[in-house]
Design an enzyme around this catalytic site. Sequence first.
Site, mmCIF file in Angstrom:
data_model
loop_
_atom_site.group_PDB
_atom_site.id
_atom_site.type_symbol
_atom_site.label_atom_id
_atom_site.label_comp_id
_atom_site.label_asym_id
_atom_site.label_seq_id
_atom_site.Cartn_x
_atom_site.Cartn_y
_atom_site.Cartn_z
ATOM 1 N N LYS A 211 0.835 -1.210 0.000
ATOM 2 C CA LYS A 211 0.000 0.000 0.000
ATOM 3 C C LYS A 211 0.861 1.247 0.000
ATOM 4 C CE LYS A 211 -1.681 1.808 4.029
ATOM 5 N NZ LYS A 211 -1.455 3.266 4.097
ATOM 6 N N ARG B 119 -4.905 10.172 3.793
ATOM 7 C CA ARG B 119 -3.817 11.071 4.155
ATOM 8 C C ARG B 119 -2.692 11.052 3.126
ATOM 9 N NH1 ARG B 119 -0.708 13.773 7.950
ATOM 10 N NH2 ARG B 119 1.414 13.430 7.292
ATOM 11 N N ASP C 49 -5.216 8.459 9.531
ATOM 12 C CA ASP C 49 -5.291 7.636 10.729
ATOM 13 C C ASP C 49 -5.272 8.494 11.991
ATOM 14 O OD1 ASP C 49 -5.189 5.510 9.111
ATOM 15 O OD2 ASP C 49 -3.104 4.999 9.519
ATOM 16 N N ASP D 57 4.339 0.384 12.046
ATOM 17 C CA ASP D 57 3.103 -0.216 11.531
ATOM 18 C C ASP D 57 2.899 -1.654 12.021
ATOM 19 O OD1 ASP D 57 2.475 2.106 10.278
ATOM 20 O OD2 ASP D 57 2.947 1.446 8.246
HETATM 21 C C1 UD1 Z 1 4.272 6.640 6.334
HETATM 22 C C2 UD1 Z 1 3.355 5.458 6.180
HETATM 23 C C3 UD1 Z 1 2.873 4.964 7.532
HETATM 24 C C4 UD1 Z 1 4.036 4.685 8.445
HETATM 25 C C5 UD1 Z 1 4.980 5.887 8.497
HETATM 26 C C6 UD1 Z 1 6.242 5.638 9.303
HETATM 27 C C7 UD1 Z 1 2.296 5.869 4.062
HETATM 28 C C8 UD1 Z 1 1.038 6.142 3.333
HETATM 29 N N1 UD1 Z 1 2.213 5.849 5.383
HETATM 30 O O1 UD1 Z 1 3.511 7.703 6.909
HETATM 31 O O2 UD1 Z 1 2.128 3.760 7.325
HETATM 32 O O3 UD1 Z 1 3.559 4.424 9.747
HETATM 33 O O4 UD1 Z 1 5.371 6.270 7.171
HETATM 34 O O5 UD1 Z 1 6.907 4.524 8.815
HETATM 35 O O6 UD1 Z 1 3.315 5.617 3.475
HETATM 36 N N2 UD1 Z 1 6.335 14.396 10.845
HETATM 37 C C9 UD1 Z 1 6.419 15.709 11.182
HETATM 38 N N3 UD1 Z 1 6.547 16.638 10.179
HETATM 39 C C10 UD1 Z 1 6.601 16.300 8.861
HETATM 40 C C11 UD1 Z 1 6.514 14.940 8.527
HETATM 41 C C12 UD1 Z 1 6.379 13.998 9.539
HETATM 42 O O7 UD1 Z 1 6.373 16.070 12.350
HETATM 43 O O8 UD1 Z 1 6.730 17.186 8.003
HETATM 44 C C13 UD1 Z 1 6.206 13.393 11.929
HETATM 45 C C14 UD1 Z 1 4.833 12.740 11.935
HETATM 46 O O9 UD1 Z 1 3.936 13.490 12.694
HETATM 47 C C15 UD1 Z 1 5.126 11.399 12.557
HETATM 48 C C16 UD1 Z 1 6.540 11.086 12.096
HETATM 49 O O10 UD1 Z 1 7.097 12.327 11.684
HETATM 50 O O11 UD1 Z 1 5.128 11.501 13.954
HETATM 51 C C17 UD1 Z 1 6.611 10.064 10.971
HETATM 52 O O12 UD1 Z 1 5.973 10.549 9.848
HETATM 53 P P1 UD1 Z 1 6.326 10.084 8.364
HETATM 54 O O13 UD1 Z 1 7.579 9.269 8.360
HETATM 55 O O14 UD1 Z 1 6.272 11.282 7.498
HETATM 56 O O15 UD1 Z 1 5.135 9.104 8.043
HETATM 57 P P2 UD1 Z 1 4.059 9.199 6.893
HETATM 58 O O16 UD1 Z 1 4.725 9.477 5.592
HETATM 59 O O17 UD1 Z 1 2.945 10.081 7.316
#
Ligand code: UD1
Length: 425
Positions: free
Chosen positions: A22, A92, A116, A306
């Site tokens: 996914k 998202r 989520d 995850d």
């Molecule tokens: C992706 C995955 C998700 C997985 C996560 C971490 C997808 C669709 N989802 O989510 O299943 O759990 O990676 O492996 O691929 N953050 C910030 N600022 C930002 C970006 C992120 O504070 O600009 C924080 C987020 O709030 C979170 C953490 O960083 O606490 C991880 O986020 P990120 O690695 O970006 O995860 P996603 O891409 O949202």
Amino acid sequence: MERLRVTGGASLRGSVRVSGAKNSALKLMASTLLAEGNSTLRDVPAITDVHYMAELLRRLGADVTRADNTVTIGVPDKVAHEAPYELVRRLRASICVLGPLLARCGAADVALPGGDAIGSRGLDMHIAGLQRLGAEVDVEHGYVVARAPRGLHGTLIGLDFPSVGATENILMAAVLARGETVIDNVAREPEIVDLCEMLIEMGARIDGVGSSTLRVEGVDRLEPADHVTVPDRIVAGTWAVAALMTRGDITVTNARADHLELVLDKLTRAGAEIEAGANGGLRVAMSDRPRAIDVVTLPYPGFPTDLQPMVVALNAVADGTAMITENVYEARFMFVNELVRLGAEVRIDGHHAVVRGRESLSGAPVVATDIRAGAGLVLAGLVSAGETLVSAVQHIDRGYPNFVGQLGELGAEVVREPDPDRFDD
Ligand code: UD1
């Protein structure tokens, strides 16, 4: 609204195939916006998130068709640049059209996503990275509004944290920027590598794939590609944990053991017998009660957040006491309240959970709060006496193709049925 009725007690045995990831497929779909013409993506999972991403791409002007697990995306010369709230709120990951739209159109208006309920999930690194590439980016009326009328330019970007989404957005913008972009402290998840490989097939010039630093030499245009999605390591990991918890014997085909190294190491310490097949796939067998295992979630190659709900569920029935530390999402232990309804002994202290294993759990009605929590609760239901009713099953549908069908093939008693008690989500 539907729910799952899980009858505990079965030991899962047999073979299941994992489809494409996914978290890769959604980004590969977004990346097709970077090139005019028909791109083909193979082994795309049949999950609702893919359906919503297809809807979003259609709204942007693309022609998206699906036959079995192959998705063909025809991208026109001119794409629209607005990703509206009514579509983005369902998914998202639709934030990942921000980079491609900005690179391709010089403009992107993308609604702030929902997604989520597992923490605040900021976008600050996405925004700062695109600004470094020369875009003006603001948040207005619930939208990220990005403009780069004279195009983007290469630069040096250091991420504070290896965010998956920020890495992807910045990368997909940088491939069409003028000059070289160096992105430091990037996420190294296999899904990022998959995206890099797709972009390289499209004609992008990227060095350092799989490392913490990506060097991107911008090109003027990209071509469509034909790409097979990397297998879903989280779904594969879910089946592996299911084998341990139910003391079963599951062969997972199309799984990449090399993407699950730490997970398989932990499961081996819990007592599992694991064989990785030479041509992909793994077999996970367990005859005794699992031993408790401590886990700390971290960006790849660390233990994936995850799979955290699954290991909490595993430890709930393991022999001993385990400490689970969640370092990626602050609110990811929310589902523990549901697990406790099944009799699990879990104490939360900040981002630590202390889980004291019990011989067995007892079935009860519970609510899936997100995709992975939902899967974790189903696994817990499989080892609970009597029936566990898992409601809000739409969360599970977002990430697990044919979950109930595959559980049935492995011998589990799980039925999908209308949920008379729930009218909201
Ligand atoms: C992706 C995955 C998700 C997985 C996560 C971490 C997808 C669709 N989802 O989510 O299943 O759990 O990676 O492996 O691929 N953050 C910030 N600022 C930002 C970006 C992120 O504070 O600009 C924080 C987020 O709030 C979170 C953490 O960083 O606490 C991880 O986020 P990120 O690695 O970006 O995860 P996603 O891409 O949202």
